[in-house]
Design an enzyme around this catalytic site. Structure first.
Site, short mmCIF file in Angstrom:
data_model
loop_
_atom_site.label_atom_id
_atom_site.label_comp_id
_atom_site.label_asym_id
_atom_site.label_seq_id
_atom_site.Cartn_x
_atom_site.Cartn_y
_atom_site.Cartn_z
N GLU A 139 26.62 3.49 -21.07
CA GLU A 139 27.28 4.60 -20.39
C GLU A 139 28.01 5.51 -21.38
OE1 GLU A 139 30.41 5.41 -16.73
OE2 GLU A 139 30.49 3.50 -17.80
N ASP A 174 27.26 8.77 -15.37
CA ASP A 174 28.51 8.98 -14.64
C ASP A 174 28.84 10.47 -14.70
OD1 ASP A 174 31.27 9.25 -13.93
OD2 ASP A 174 31.55 7.12 -14.32
N GLN A 200 26.95 7.52 -11.07
CA GLN A 200 28.29 7.36 -10.51
C GLN A 200 28.94 8.73 -10.34
OE1 GLN A 200 30.04 4.67 -13.45
NE2 GLN A 200 29.63 2.91 -12.12
N GLU A 236 32.80 5.58 -8.23
CA GLU A 236 33.72 5.02 -9.23
C GLU A 236 34.85 6.02 -9.46
OE1 GLU A 236 33.56 2.60 -13.43
OE2 GLU A 236 32.80 4.64 -13.38
#
Length: 256
Positions: A139, A174, A200, A236
């Site tokens: 990530e 993300d 996310q 998240e």
């Protein structure tokens, strides 16, 4: 579109098993977590079986947070520790039916030694995970929240995947982190979609509920769906209030 509750940030007033139950009651289709290791896998499985929710992912342990560690896998000289945490994460994932393990890079100087350490550790992780049919996620994390994090750009993750060549190594995309570091989310997603294993969301810049701020998820989420992304999107974010349920109006608005 379906959504996964990240229990590292949501329902944190509850135990992890009860957080799974709360996520089901709130209308989530899946759950994911950060560091579940203080909870017995059997207790997780009881809650997952009861609710019918899948556990999508978990993270490798970050190391000594009090000492500033935020992952070990790209830290030169910490290879043995990093591999031990990968083993622990994979074992926990198997015991709970979890599909993906996010291998945390950690803070480094960004130099070639750190880059090689990360490549070596990810090579180990992908081989270890493949024996159990697991995917490994990496990530890109923004430097505003985590200064010095080794992996901060999507294209850096793409390069790592190309170098390692493992089919079970994928990107955790993300939107919060990518927007802060790079922006151009939809085009960047479209370009690298074949390497993306999980998405996310959170508001930017406050990382609160994904219903305000500089990102329009009313536009982004349908765009991801139109591009063929059908897996649950990970929520998240850090609730702006003390009650996770009170901030869930976005969930029904985006689920249609």
């Amino acid at each position: 579109m379906n959504f996964s509750a990240n229990l590292g940030f949501l329902f944190t007033d509850l135990s992890l098993p009860d957080g799974i139950r709360a996520a089901k009651a709130a209308g989530f289709s899946a759950v994911e977590c950060h560091f579940p290791y203080d909870t017995r896998p059997a207790d997780i499985m009881t809650a997952l079986t009861e609710t019918g929710l899948p556990m999508l992912g978990l993270n490798t342990h970050p190391g000594n947070r009090d000492a500033g560690e935020f992952g070990l896998s790209a830290m030169p000289g910490r290879g043995a520790d990093a591999r031990a945490e990968i083993d622990r994460a994979c074992d926990y994932a198997v015991a709970t039916g979890t599909r993906m393990v996010h291998v945390m890079a950690g803070r480094t100087d960004g130099g070639p030694d750190a880059d090689q350490a990360f490549v070596d550790t990810l090579s180990y992780a992908t081989e270890r995970a493949a024996t159990n049919g697991l995917d490994i996620l990496i990530e890109p994390i923004n430097h505003r929240d985590v200064p010095g994090y080794h992996l901060s750009r999507v294209e850096q993750a793409v390069d790592l995947i190309d170098r390692i060549g493992a089919p079970n190594l994928k990107i955790m995309f993300d939107c919060y982190h990518v927007q802060i570091m790079q922006g151009d989310l939809i085009q960047r997603f479209r370009t690298h979609q074949h390497m993306i294993g999980h998405v996310q969301i959170a508001a930017v810049p406050d990382r609160g509920e994904p219903d305000q701020g500089e990102l329009s998820y009313h536009h982004i989420i349908p765009a991801l769906r139109d591009l063929g992304y059908t897996a649950p999107i990970g929520a998240e974010y850090k609730p702006r209030g003390t009650d996770t349920d009170a901030g869930l109006g976005w969930l029904s608005a985006y689920s249609g």
